[in-house]
Design a protein around this motif. Structure first.
Motif, PDB file in Angstrom:
ATOM      1  N   ARG A  10       0.823  -1.216   0.000  1.00 42.32           N
ATOM      2  CA  ARG A  10       0.000   0.000   0.000  1.00 42.32           C
ATOM      3  C   ARG A  10       0.853   1.261   0.000  1.00 42.32           C
ATOM      4  NH1 ARG A  10      -1.014   4.328   2.226  1.00 42.32           N
ATOM      5  NH2 ARG A  10       0.712   3.845   3.633  1.00 42.32           N
ATOM      6  N   SER A  12       0.110   5.777  -0.942  1.00 42.70           N
ATOM      7  CA  SER A  12      -0.887   6.760  -1.367  1.00 42.70           C
ATOM      8  C   SER A  12      -0.782   6.978  -2.868  1.00 42.70           C
ATOM      9  CB  SER A  12      -0.657   8.084  -0.641  1.00 42.70           C
ATOM     10  OG  SER A  12      -1.015   7.954   0.705  1.00 42.70           O
ATOM     11  N   ALA A 120      -8.219  16.599   3.357  1.00 41.23           N
ATOM     12  CA  ALA A 120      -8.198  17.987   2.895  1.00 41.23           C
ATOM     13  C   ALA A 120      -9.355  18.227   1.920  1.00 41.23           C
ATOM     14  CB  ALA A 120      -6.858  18.297   2.239  1.00 41.23           C
ATOM     15  N   HIS A 156       6.397   8.507   1.431  1.00 35.05           N
ATOM     16  CA  HIS A 156       6.088   7.097   1.691  1.00 35.05           C
ATOM     17  C   HIS A 156       7.239   6.379   2.391  1.00 35.05           C
ATOM     18  CE1 HIS A 156       4.309   3.177   1.263  1.00 35.05           C
ATOM     19  NE2 HIS A 156       5.395   2.744   0.648  1.00 35.05           N
ATOM     20  N   ARG A 159       9.994   7.206   7.229  1.00 39.46           N
ATOM     21  CA  ARG A 159       9.362   6.669   8.437  1.00 39.46           C
ATOM     22  C   ARG A 159      10.372   6.677   9.576  1.00 39.46           C
ATOM     23  NH1 ARG A 159       5.153   6.805   5.512  1.00 39.46           N
ATOM     24  NH2 ARG A 159       3.574   5.167   5.562  1.00 39.46           N
TER      25      ARG A 159
END
Ligand SMILES: Cc1cc2nc3c(=O)[nH]c(=O)nc-3n(C[C@H](O)[C@H](O)[C@H](O)COP(=O)(O)O)c2cc1C
Length: 170
Positions: A10, A12, A120, A156, A159
């Motif tokens: 996964r 975005s 948003a 992405h 992290r």
């Protein structure tokens, strides 16, 4: 596909193909969402979705960029089902809706689709265009087949390490 693989796959998606999402996949995603937990099993949500250009165009006043997604979900909380924790006075519905949206997001990966979790947008305008009564639009989920040019953004891979955010209580 196991959950670890789903988490690995996964990202975005911000560029969708116009290929429509099959009704059978929409139904499977919603069945997975149905099984998500909520505080006291309150199920304080309603989900609206648009799967045609006409339907999605109705949502344009609330947000102008849907990245070409052929399927848009609007996840709403039910105002009268908002529940407060007595000790903290804090409200739980936001967590419930987050779980519902997250389940939908991973369900999209499970059925081979891309997704984008979207906060948003203008919830007041969404309320108007959807004529929501007693409901608040909390977030959207854009879903579809990723375009060939779709790729994870720089965010992405940014992290914190597990050591940084996980703290053992000794
Ligand atoms: C609650 C929430 C709200 C978000 N809202 C937006 C949004 O409005 N627009 C957008 O482009 N991405 C939005 N995102 C996506 C995040 O920017 C993205 O998940 C994050 O940068 C990590 O990237 P990744 O999803 O590719 O791992 C949202 C994500 C979450 C969890």
């Amino acid at each position: 596909m196991d959950f670890e693989k789903i988490c690995d796959q996964r990202y975005s998606v911000r560029s969708f193909s116009s290929t429509p999402v099959e009704d059978e996949k929409i139904a499977r995603m919603l069945e997975m969402v149905k099984k998500a937990p909520t505080a006291r099993n309150n199920q304080p949500y309603e989900i609206f979705y648009a799967k045609t250009p006409e339907g999605i165009s109705k949502l344009l006043p609330a947000r102008d960029n849907y990245f070409g997604a052929p399927l848009v979900f609007v996840i709403c909380s039910i105002d009268e089902k908002h529940w407060h924790n007595r000790q903290s006075g804090r409200e739980f519905t936001c967590q419930d809706v987050g779980i519902i949206a997250t389940t939908l997001m991973y369900a999209a990966t499970e059925v081979g689709l891309g997704s984008l979790y979207v906060c948003a947008f203008d919830p007041i305008v969404a309320k108007e265009v959807l004529n929501l009564q007693g409901l608040t639009a909390e977030c959207m989920m854009l879903v579809g087949y990723p375009n060939e040019d779709a790729k994870p953004s720089a965010m992405h891979d940014s992290r914190r390490s597990v050591e940084e955010f996980a703290h053992e209580i000794k």
